[in-house]
Motif scaffolding. Structure first.
Motif, mmCIF file in Angstrom:
data_model
loop_
_atom_site.group_PDB
_atom_site.id
_atom_site.type_symbol
_atom_site.label_atom_id
_atom_site.label_comp_id
_atom_site.label_asym_id
_atom_site.label_seq_id
_atom_site.Cartn_x
_atom_site.Cartn_y
_atom_site.Cartn_z
ATOM 1 N N SER B 3 -10.683 36.831 -33.052
ATOM 2 C CA SER B 3 -9.938 37.674 -33.994
ATOM 3 C C SER B 3 -9.673 39.044 -33.382
ATOM 4 O O SER B 3 -8.594 39.612 -33.557
ATOM 5 C CB SER B 3 -10.693 37.802 -35.303
ATOM 6 N N THR B 4 -10.643 39.583 -32.649
ATOM 7 C CA THR B 4 -10.454 40.885 -32.003
ATOM 8 C C THR B 4 -9.297 40.819 -31.011
ATOM 9 O O THR B 4 -8.442 41.713 -30.972
ATOM 10 C CB THR B 4 -11.740 41.295 -31.256
ATOM 11 N N LEU B 5 -9.279 39.736 -30.241
ATOM 12 C CA LEU B 5 -8.206 39.586 -29.249
ATOM 13 C C LEU B 5 -6.851 39.492 -29.943
ATOM 14 O O LEU B 5 -5.870 40.099 -29.490
ATOM 15 C CB LEU B 5 -8.446 38.339 -28.394
ATOM 16 N N ILE B 6 -6.799 38.748 -31.062
ATOM 17 C CA ILE B 6 -5.527 38.613 -31.804
ATOM 18 C C ILE B 6 -5.072 39.980 -32.304
ATOM 19 O O ILE B 6 -3.910 40.368 -32.146
ATOM 20 C CB ILE B 6 -5.682 37.627 -32.978
ATOM 21 N N VAL B 7 -6.018 40.716 -32.903
ATOM 22 C CA VAL B 7 -5.674 42.034 -33.449
ATOM 23 C C VAL B 7 -5.206 42.972 -32.336
ATOM 24 O O VAL B 7 -4.181 43.655 -32.469
ATOM 25 C CB VAL B 7 -6.898 42.640 -34.186
ATOM 26 N N LEU B 8 -5.922 42.962 -31.227
ATOM 27 C CA LEU B 8 -5.539 43.856 -30.124
ATOM 28 C C LEU B 8 -4.187 43.461 -29.539
ATOM 29 O O LEU B 8 -3.372 44.324 -29.209
ATOM 30 C CB LEU B 8 -6.625 43.863 -29.039
#
Lengths: 252, 178
Positions: B3-8
């Motif tokens: 999820s962090t990668l998607i948001v970033l």
């Protein structure tokens, strides 16, 4: 003692610059009779500085301060979501043939955002659970906002709508601020890489950047001098040729 | 972490797009002279020839397959280049139309609206045609029939029409037997 003073000075500048610029932008909107065109952006431009001034007058920390801060934040996020639709409406309303593209992109954006938000459903894990819950909720709202902005800016760039300079300024300003804010929320609320002081400081810097973009577009002198005649073009012929190919390739 | 990668990634794409729409991509257009000086000359007939099916069939029969693919790729690249320039012209015309709309002449404003409308329509057509040409460049030897936008609606309409006919036929049958 000295670094303390410097940080206070920088904080004051970061607080004062958007306050004064947003007041100027609001006046420019009224002066240029754009209130009817961008009523939600105008409300946002007025609300944010007013909230900041109210917060300055309230005792910190305190219940009333928290109430104004968090509820104000929620209203500001809702308004910033509404502004994206305002810009989209302003861009597409005059062109009925674009409504199909608008709907298509809207559906795709909503599907992508819903999938992303489903993936992001992670509970707070740190010590301050209430603050983290708020940050995570804000993150979800920001994901929604950034997703819509990405769709909006993609359309503006692909359709060549960058001559619509007020809409361009609003979209770009929000695009920069929301993206930076989302990165900060991620670093603070999820990865715990930054402390609260750095989070507040950098968030304020990101907002300043957005206000500078809006100020550049709303405060610079008029969009140009009007032209008195238009050239004859081959647009109709090109459109006919391209439609012929689009018909042949996509409809058989 | 995912999820962090998607948001970033989402945030990074927003920043890149903000930069894309803010950077000065087009030459400044302030009047008709600017347009005359900065517009790109693109020959419509030459473009038609580049995408002409008969021409393509002739080349396919008269050239060895490898040579044909090479040649076809060059033709497609040229067509894409032409469309790129036409897109830039359309964007400059939109800007010019916007400047014309700022004046007080209502007839000129109407003309400007038509110009912007035509230019936008062209940009939409380019959005539809360019992906097809990229595919054509990737697979120069193949014919690429693509699914239709309207087809589902046509199929759906045909389906309902068949149901209606079937029901009418059933009703007739029921009436004649009773």
């Amino acid at each position: 003692m000295r670094p303390m003073r410097l940080s206070q000075l920088v904080s004051s500048i970061l607080w004062l610059v958007p306050l004064s610029l947003q007041a100027a932008i609001a006046l420019a909107i009224l002066w240029r009779r754009l209130l009817r065109v961008f009523p939600i952006f105008f409300s946002y431009t007025v609300l944010v500085p007013v909230r900041d001034i109210i917060l300055l007058l309230l005792p910190f920390p305190g219940n009333r301060y928290s109430f104004v801060f968090w509820w104000g934040d929620a209203v500001v996020i809702l308004l910033s979501l509404a502004i994206i639709f305002e810009v989209l409406w302003h861009l597409f309303r005059p062109y009925p043939f674009l409504h199909f593209v608008f709907r298509l992109v809207g559906i795709v954006a909503v599907v992508v955002i819903v999938c992303t938000l489903t993936l992001l459903r992670t509970g707070p894990i740190g010590a301050d659970r209430i603050l983290e819950s708020i940050l995570l909720m804000e993150r979800s709202a920001r994901v929604l906002q950034v997703g819509l902005l990405v769709a909006l800016m993609l359309l503006m760039s692909r359709l060549g709508l960058t001559w619509q300079h007020y809409s361009l300024g609003i979209a770009a300003g929000f695009g920069i601020y929301s993206a930076l804010d989302l990165i900060l929320l991620e670093l603070r609320g999820h990865l715990h890489f930054v402390n609260y002081a750095a989070f507040a400081f950098l968030g304020s810097g990101a907002y300043n950047l957005a206000v500078l973009v809006w100020a550049f577009y709303f405060l610079k002198s008029g969009a140009g001098t009007p032209v008195r005649s238009l050239p004859s073009t081959e647009l109709a012929n090109w459109n006919a040729a391209l439609t012929e190919h689009v018909d042949k390739w996509y409809r058989h | 972490m995912v999820s962090t990668l998607i948001v970033l990634a989402l945030a990074a794409s927003s920043l890149v797009l903000a930069w894309t729409i803010l950077r000065p991509g087009l030459p400044e257009i302030r009047d008709l002279d600017d347009w005359e000086a900065k517009r790109h000359e693109v020959d419509l007939q030459a473009f038609r020839m580049l995408l002409d099916g008969t021409e393509q069939r002739y080349l396919r029969t008269s050239l060895p397959p490898r040579k044909f693919r090479e040649f076809q790729r060059k033709r497609t690249a040229l067509a894409l280049q032409s469309l790129n320039l036409v897109g830039k012209n359309a964007q400059m015309l939109m800007k010019l139309g916007n400047l014309a709309k700022m004046g007080a002449d209502p007839a000129l404003a109407k003309q400007a609206d038509d110009l912007i409308h035509g230019a936008l329509r062209l940009r939409v057509n380019l959005l539809l045609i360019q992906p097809y040409l990229w595919l054509k460049w990737l697979f120069p030897g193949g014919m690429l029939p693509l699914p239709a936008f309207e087809m589902p609606y046509e199929e759906l309409a045909g389906y309902f029409s068949r149901i209606r006919q079937q029901r009418q036929w059933d009703l007739k049958q029921a009436l004649t037997t009773s």
